[in-house]
Design an enzyme around this catalytic site. Structure first.
Site, PDB file in Angstrom:
ATOM      1  N   LYS A 173      15.750  -6.121   1.388  1.00  0.00           N
ATOM      2  CA  LYS A 173      14.858  -5.734   2.481  1.00  0.00           C
ATOM      3  C   LYS A 173      13.530  -6.471   2.326  1.00  0.00           C
ATOM      4  CE  LYS A 173      11.794  -2.857   3.676  1.00  0.00           C
ATOM      5  NZ  LYS A 173      11.153  -3.809   4.598  1.00  0.00           N
ATOM      6  N   ASP A 245       7.000  -4.285  -9.596  1.00  0.00           N
ATOM      7  CA  ASP A 245       5.977  -5.327  -9.701  1.00  0.00           C
ATOM      8  C   ASP A 245       4.900  -4.986  -8.697  1.00  0.00           C
ATOM      9  OD1 ASP A 245       6.518  -7.652 -11.614  1.00  0.00           O
ATOM     10  OD2 ASP A 245       8.485  -7.111 -10.810  1.00  0.00           O
ATOM     11  N   CYS A 279      -1.257 -11.103  -6.088  1.00  0.00           N
ATOM     12  CA  CYS A 279      -1.343 -10.000  -7.058  1.00  0.00           C
ATOM     13  C   CYS A 279      -2.097 -10.397  -8.322  1.00  0.00           C
ATOM     14  CB  CYS A 279       0.045  -9.474  -7.391  1.00  0.00           C
ATOM     15  SG  CYS A 279       1.138 -10.740  -8.046  1.00  0.00           S
TER      16      CYS A 279
HETATM   17  P1  NAD Z   1       3.898  -2.815   0.613  1.00  0.00           P
HETATM   18  O1  NAD Z   1       4.040  -1.927  -0.567  1.00  0.00           O
HETATM   19  O2  NAD Z   1       3.166  -2.319   1.787  1.00  0.00           O
HETATM   20  O3  NAD Z   1       5.334  -3.276   1.156  1.00  0.00           O
HETATM   21  C1  NAD Z   1       6.270  -3.918   0.322  1.00  0.00           C
HETATM   22  C2  NAD Z   1       7.668  -3.661   0.849  1.00  0.00           C
HETATM   23  O4  NAD Z   1       7.976  -2.279   0.710  1.00  0.00           O
HETATM   24  C3  NAD Z   1       7.879  -3.997   2.317  1.00  0.00           C
HETATM   25  O5  NAD Z   1       9.123  -4.642   2.442  1.00  0.00           O
HETATM   26  C4  NAD Z   1       7.890  -2.629   2.975  1.00  0.00           C
HETATM   27  O6  NAD Z   1       8.616  -2.574   4.176  1.00  0.00           O
HETATM   28  C5  NAD Z   1       8.557  -1.783   1.916  1.00  0.00           C
HETATM   29  N1  NAD Z   1       8.307  -0.333   2.006  1.00  0.00           N
HETATM   30  C6  NAD Z   1       7.219   0.288   2.518  1.00  0.00           C
HETATM   31  N2  NAD Z   1       7.336   1.631   2.337  1.00  0.00           N
HETATM   32  C7  NAD Z   1       8.520   1.849   1.706  1.00  0.00           C
HETATM   33  C8  NAD Z   1       9.185   3.010   1.216  1.00  0.00           C
HETATM   34  N3  NAD Z   1       8.675   4.246   1.370  1.00  0.00           N
HETATM   35  N4  NAD Z   1      10.375   2.860   0.598  1.00  0.00           N
HETATM   36  C9  NAD Z   1      10.902   1.643   0.414  1.00  0.00           C
HETATM   37  N5  NAD Z   1      10.317   0.490   0.856  1.00  0.00           N
HETATM   38  C10 NAD Z   1       9.133   0.602   1.488  1.00  0.00           C
HETATM   39  O7  NAD Z   1       3.237  -4.168   0.061  1.00  0.00           O
HETATM   40  P2  NAD Z   1       2.672  -5.419   0.893  1.00  0.00           P
HETATM   41  O8  NAD Z   1       1.436  -5.007   1.604  1.00  0.00           O
HETATM   42  O9  NAD Z   1       3.772  -6.072   1.637  1.00  0.00           O
HETATM   43  O10 NAD Z   1       2.298  -6.394  -0.322  1.00  0.00           O
HETATM   44  C11 NAD Z   1       1.102  -6.351  -1.016  1.00  0.00           C
HETATM   45  C12 NAD Z   1       1.224  -5.679  -2.361  1.00  0.00           C
HETATM   46  O11 NAD Z   1       2.250  -6.285  -3.150  1.00  0.00           O
HETATM   47  C13 NAD Z   1      -0.053  -5.822  -3.180  1.00  0.00           C
HETATM   48  O12 NAD Z   1      -0.371  -4.598  -3.787  1.00  0.00           O
HETATM   49  C14 NAD Z   1       0.313  -6.867  -4.222  1.00  0.00           C
HETATM   50  O13 NAD Z   1      -0.445  -6.826  -5.401  1.00  0.00           O
HETATM   51  C15 NAD Z   1       1.745  -6.548  -4.463  1.00  0.00           C
HETATM   52  N6  NAD Z   1       2.403  -7.702  -5.054  1.00  0.00           N
HETATM   53  C16 NAD Z   1       2.790  -7.640  -6.362  1.00  0.00           C
HETATM   54  C17 NAD Z   1       3.376  -8.746  -6.966  1.00  0.00           C
HETATM   55  C18 NAD Z   1       3.852  -8.715  -8.384  1.00  0.00           C
HETATM   56  O14 NAD Z   1       4.716  -9.524  -8.734  1.00  0.00           O
HETATM   57  N7  NAD Z   1       3.336  -7.832  -9.224  1.00  0.00           N
HETATM   58  C19 NAD Z   1       3.565  -9.914  -6.227  1.00  0.00           C
HETATM   59  C20 NAD Z   1       3.138  -9.937  -4.897  1.00  0.00           C
HETATM   60  C21 NAD Z   1       2.568  -8.830  -4.322  1.00  0.00           C
END
Ligand code: NAD
Length: 472
Positions: A173, A245, A279
């Site tokens: 997803k 992550d 991140c």
């Molecule tokens: P997000 O958490 O809003 O969304 C990530 C994914 O989760 C999306 O595909 C979303 O549709 C899905 N999602 C949302 N709610 C859900 C639920 N209740 N159950 C299951 N899936 C759900 O994150 P974002 O805004 O897309 O990305 C930014 C975040 O990602 C930042 O906090 C960033 O630091 C983090 N990030 C971490 C890494 C790492 O490797 N540590 C890398 C890149 C980004």
């Protein structure tokens, strides 16, 4: 570029998710918006995928991953253009992401061939001398992979590559904000010979993600995204493996003996790469007091010289944030910090989703901007007197990913590296350095698992012991 993988998705009664260019709002493409009602069918396909991938010998998994890497390479320009269009990264940044994705797939192919298990030294235990055996690395089964918008290609490769190498089936997803690069990557894998059921695309929003993660037959959730979502998933997952992550709030320490010009250059890149939506992006720059004024002057001059605007232009240094809403939320966090006494040195200017590089000093340590991840082109400068003080400042937030330290003195660098609480400490680099084969993940709150191909592969497989007792 057509996205044939989407033809397999059920579309009749689903609405579509329209993907828009964050810079100019133009239509980039669309994907089906699958819902909770589609989950039984998705799981049925994925079940078949689990069976089919486990049946592929290691040489086939490796060959498919290598061929997919070759196809991404062949299509590199189109992939880069797609990343620019759907995620707003600049062309240079998108090109770098494509190169990294190719490497991630190649590393995964190597892992498939190499990492099959180990001999167990049974005779190391008194009484077990008559036994010989080994453990093999077996597939886990069904893995749900959920990815964010900010690296819409390589972060997907970091899940699919090791999962396929390990012989698993995947329900993927991708972010609903930038799902197209992921879909195209799945196409490349299928064109390379991967049975189509092995990666089942589940495009949709949070509701779909929630339903997938709570399915009992899922063995592992490999999630990359924000803390709030991670906490939601952990609450509903039940008994399955979790790899999380999550976000960061990276500090970089600038010591008085650093090579100043190179340090400034690296810190500017670390703070504003991908419009700070990174991140491991540098959020707090801690500078030794004796060079603070000079560092600040040079850092601001270099920041003001950044070319901000249309990310598809080859000379752009920084593009928009993912949505206007994200840029407005950033404005709010900065406004709060200013109301709490911070001083604005540059930025806090917004045009639609474009939020200009913003630098502050004197930020209250109780403010959101100091304690939490901002995930935006905003950076805080702060001075320190001693290395002990700098390490204490670096460690203040409750979670972390990466940190950086600039100095010519290796002893001071190593002293600090040992004490900084982070999953990686980069010496003479900003926090924003990652090589796709190294272990990568968070420290402290929310740290669950490591990515980096070998480490994800090991997380995505389970050891199985075979032990032979010699007949006496
Ligand atoms: P997000 O958490 O809003 O969304 C990530 C994914 O989760 C999306 O595909 C979303 O549709 C899905 N999602 C949302 N709610 C859900 C639920 N209740 N159950 C299951 N899936 C759900 O994150 P974002 O805004 O897309 O990305 C930014 C975040 O990602 C930042 O906090 C960033 O630091 C983090 N990030 C971490 C890494 C790492 O490797 N540590 C890398 C890149 C980004």
């Amino acid at each position: 570029m057509t996205l044939s993988s989407l033809a397999l998705a059920k579309t009749a009664e689903n609405t579509a998710i329209e993907v828009r260019n964050p810079f100019d709002g133009s239509h980039v493409g669309s994907v089906p918006c699958l819902t909770v009602a589609d989950v039984p069918a998705l799981l049925a396909t994925a079940r078949e995928g689990v069976r089919r991938c486990a049946a592929l010998p290691r040489h086939r998994r490796a060959a498919i991953l290598e061929e997919a890497a070759r196809r991404v390479e062949q299509d590199a320009a189109a992939f880069a253009a797609l990343i620019v269009a759907e995620a707003g990264k600049t062309l240079r940044q998108a090109q770098k992401e494509v190169k990294r994705c190719i490497n991630t797939l190649k590393l995964s192919a190597e892992e498939a061939r190499r990492n099959a298990g180990e001999v167990v030294p049974f005779d190391a235990y008194e009484g077990s001398e008559s036994r010989q055996g080994w453990f093999s690395r077996e597939p886990l089964g069904l893995i749900v992979a959920i990815t964010p918008y900010n690296d819409p290609l390589n972060l997907v490769a970091h899940k699919l590559g090791p999962a396929i190498a390990g012989g698993n089936g995947v329900l993927l997803k991708p972010s609903e904000l930038a799902p197209l690069s992921a879909c195209r990557l799945v196409d490349c894998l299928r064109e390379a010979g991967l049975p189509s059921e092995v990666v089942t695309l589940a495009t949709g929003g949070a509701d779909l993600g929630k339903a997938l993660t709570s399915a009992r037959e899922v063995r592992m959730i490999s999630f990359t995204g924000g803390f709030v979502t991670g906490e939601h998933i952990a609450r509903t997952a039940g008994l399955k493996k979790l790899a999380m992550d999550l976000g960061g709030n990276a500090p970089v320490l600038v010591l008085d003996d650093c090579e100043l010009e190179a340090t400034v250059e690296s810190c500017v890149s670390g703070a504003f790469w991908a419009a700070g939506q990174n991140c491991i992006g540098t959020q707090r720059i801690l500078v030794q007091a004796s060079i603070y004024a000079e560092f600040r002057e040079r850092f601001l001059a270099r920041t003001r010289a950044l070319v901000v605007g249309d990310p598809s232009r080859p000379d752009s240094d920084m593009g928009p944030m993912i949505t206007e809403q994200a840029a407005r939320a950033t404005e709010q966090v900065v406004a709060e910090a200013l109301a709490e006494g911070a001083t604005l040195l540059c930025g806090q200017r917004r045009e639609g989703a474009l939020y200009h590089p913003t630098v502050l000093e004197g930020v209250d340590h109780r403010s959101r901007l100091w304690r939490q991840e901002v995930f935006a082109p905003v950076v805080v400068l702060e001075s320190f007197e001693t290395l002990e003080d700098a390490v204490a400042l670096a460690n203040e937030p409750e979670y972390s990913l990466h940190a950086g330290i600039f100095t010519r003195d290796l002893r001071r660098a190593l002293w600090a590296a040992r004490r900084i609480e982070a999953g990686g400490v980069m010496i003479n680099d900003s926090s924003d350095y990652r090589f796709d084969a190294m272990p990568f993940g968070g420290f402290k709150y929310g740290s669950l698992g490591r990515e980096g191909v070998r480490f994800a592969y090991e997380d995505m497989t389970q050891p199985k012991v075979v032990c032979i007792n010699e007949l006496s």
